[in-house]
Scaffold this motif. Structure first.
Motif, PDB file in Angstrom:
ATOM      1  N   LYS A  33       0.801  -1.221   0.000  1.00  0.00           N
ATOM      2  CA  LYS A  33       0.000   0.000   0.000  1.00  0.00           C
ATOM      3  C   LYS A  33       0.828   1.261   0.000  1.00  0.00           C
ATOM      4  O   LYS A  33       0.324   2.340  -0.242  1.00  0.00           O
ATOM      5  N   ARG A  91       1.928   2.426   2.787  1.00  0.00           N
ATOM      6  CA  ARG A  91       1.232   3.073   3.893  1.00  0.00           C
ATOM      7  C   ARG A  91       2.227   3.413   4.987  1.00  0.00           C
ATOM      8  O   ARG A  91       3.081   2.604   5.314  1.00  0.00           O
ATOM      9  N   LEU A 106      -3.779   2.024  -3.064  1.00  0.00           N
ATOM     10  CA  LEU A 106      -2.496   2.640  -2.760  1.00  0.00           C
ATOM     11  C   LEU A 106      -2.766   3.866  -1.907  1.00  0.00           C
ATOM     12  O   LEU A 106      -3.766   4.558  -2.117  1.00  0.00           O
ATOM     13  N   SER A 107      -1.919   4.141  -0.930  1.00  0.00           N
ATOM     14  CA  SER A 107      -2.102   5.316  -0.087  1.00  0.00           C
ATOM     15  C   SER A 107      -2.305   6.554  -0.951  1.00  0.00           C
ATOM     16  O   SER A 107      -1.566   6.755  -1.918  1.00  0.00           O
TER      17      SER A 107
END
Ligand code: TXA
Ligand code: MG
Length: 334
Positions: free
Chosen positions: A57, A59, A147-148
């Motif tokens: 991600k 993140r 995806l972030s």
């Protein structure tokens, strides 16, 4: 390679769910549908699997994950206790779009909670999600499968856009019903604090438990620590601009946008004839919420310089849609 398995949302095919469950048990990452948005799931007790989620991600590691359970009994595996008000909420709203912040059990790896002593838990209202958790025989940690910085995914196609060939498996059960994320709530002795508005509204909670429910705000004391780490990040930032416009100002907003760039997209409630590409997100607040992230992705991937979104009534799920749009908006015309 990513294994994409079509799964019937009402009657999930057992062998496909079992296959995905084996992947979770093997420490792999599997994207799966819930009633809110798709999640990017991994074994909640495996630090390696958790690390894969954060990496995929992109993140920030200080933003904790929600642990998904398939029944109330499983809460004991991840939380020390459920206060009486929390029990009432669970009885009323689980399975459903409500995440509770509880005291963390020691067995939960710190990667899942970003070092906090609390843990976020929810039981999703989706047969595929529940089947996957059961097949994995453990709680599944899952952030939204984007995806972030991108809108949460409400179809398997959105998950593909962000993760194809980067995760082991995607369970595809079509479009998510709610389309916006769960409510995140902290339960105290005699009051409930909403950290993130979502699929269950404040009014619904208030009338169900007969206790005060308030929204968390650090506006008055900006230095006060963020209770929910995720709220610190700008969630969805389109590559271009996002304008939020009232129904009355919409035509004016579109004309002004067109003077800046020819690449303008408009998200409307109901049908409108406007001098730019229109994506009607539906006729009701519910439909608008369900389709909002699809609409944003639609225009984003087509390289619109300005997306104009029509503001909607801040009632029920409309309040949640407006919360997300306000966070992302670069300009508000009211
Ligand atoms: O509907 C949903 O909630 C979806 C589906 C997949 O379940 N999940 C989701 O996860 O939206 P995510 O990671 O995108 O958002 C989780 C939010 C973040 O804002 C995070 O900071 C907050 O929950 N959170 C997680 N653990 C927390 C904790 N211990 N204390 C406070 N906030 C927490
Ligand atoms: Mg998210």
């Amino acid at each position: 390679m990513t294994l994409v398995l079509k799964v019937d949302p009402e009657r999930p095919e057992r062998e496909r769910i079992a296959r995905a469950g084996d992947l979770i048990r093997g420490g792999e990452v599997v994207a799966f549908p819930t009633e809110t948005v798709y999640g990017l799931g991994g074994d909640a007790f495996s630090p390696k699997a958790l690390e894969k989620i954060f990496l995929a991600k992109r993140r920030p590691i200080d933003n904790p994950l929600i642990l998904h359970v398939s029944g109330v009994e499983q809460v004991r595996e991840v939380a020390l206790e459920v206060p009486p008000l929390g029990r009432k909420l669970i009885q009323e709203f689980w399975p459903g779009p409500l995440t509770l912040i509880l005291k963390k059990a020691p067995s939960v790896p710190r990667e899942a909670t970003a070092g906090l002593d609390t843990v976020a838990v929810r039981m999703p209202d989706h047969r595929v999600a529940l089947g996957l958790i059961e097949a994995s025989s453990r709680p599944i940690a899952a952030p939204s499968a984007n995806l972030s910085g991108r809108p949460s995914p409400t179809t398997a196609e959105h998950v593909r856009e962000d993760f194809y060939s980067r995760i082991a498996c995607i369970l595809d059960s079509g479009r998510c019903r709610v389309g916006l994320e769960s409510t995140v709530a902290m339960v105290g002795e005699d009051k409930i604090t909403i950290l993130r508005p979502g699929g269950v509204s404040r009014e619904e909670m208030e009338s169900a438990v007969g206790a005060g429910v308030e929204y968390y705000s650090n506006r008055e004391e900006p230095e006060k620590k963020f209770l929910s780490p995720g709220m610190r990040y700008r969630h969805y930032a389109p590559s271009g601009e996002l304008w939020l416009s009232s129904h009355q100002k919409l035509e004016e907003a579109v004309e002004e946008a067109l003077r800046i760039s020819p690449r303008v997209g408009v998200i409307t409630l109901g049908k409108r004839k406007l001098p730019a590409e229109v994506y009607s997100a539906g006729e009701s607040l519910e439909e608008y919420a369900t389709n909002l992230y699809s609409a944003l992705r639609h225009f984003d991937t087509r390289g619109k310089d300005i997306i104009v979104a029509q503001a909607v009534e801040e009632r029920g799920i409309g309040f949640v849609a407006m919360n997300r749009l306000r966070k992302a908006a670069t300009r508000i015309l009211s």
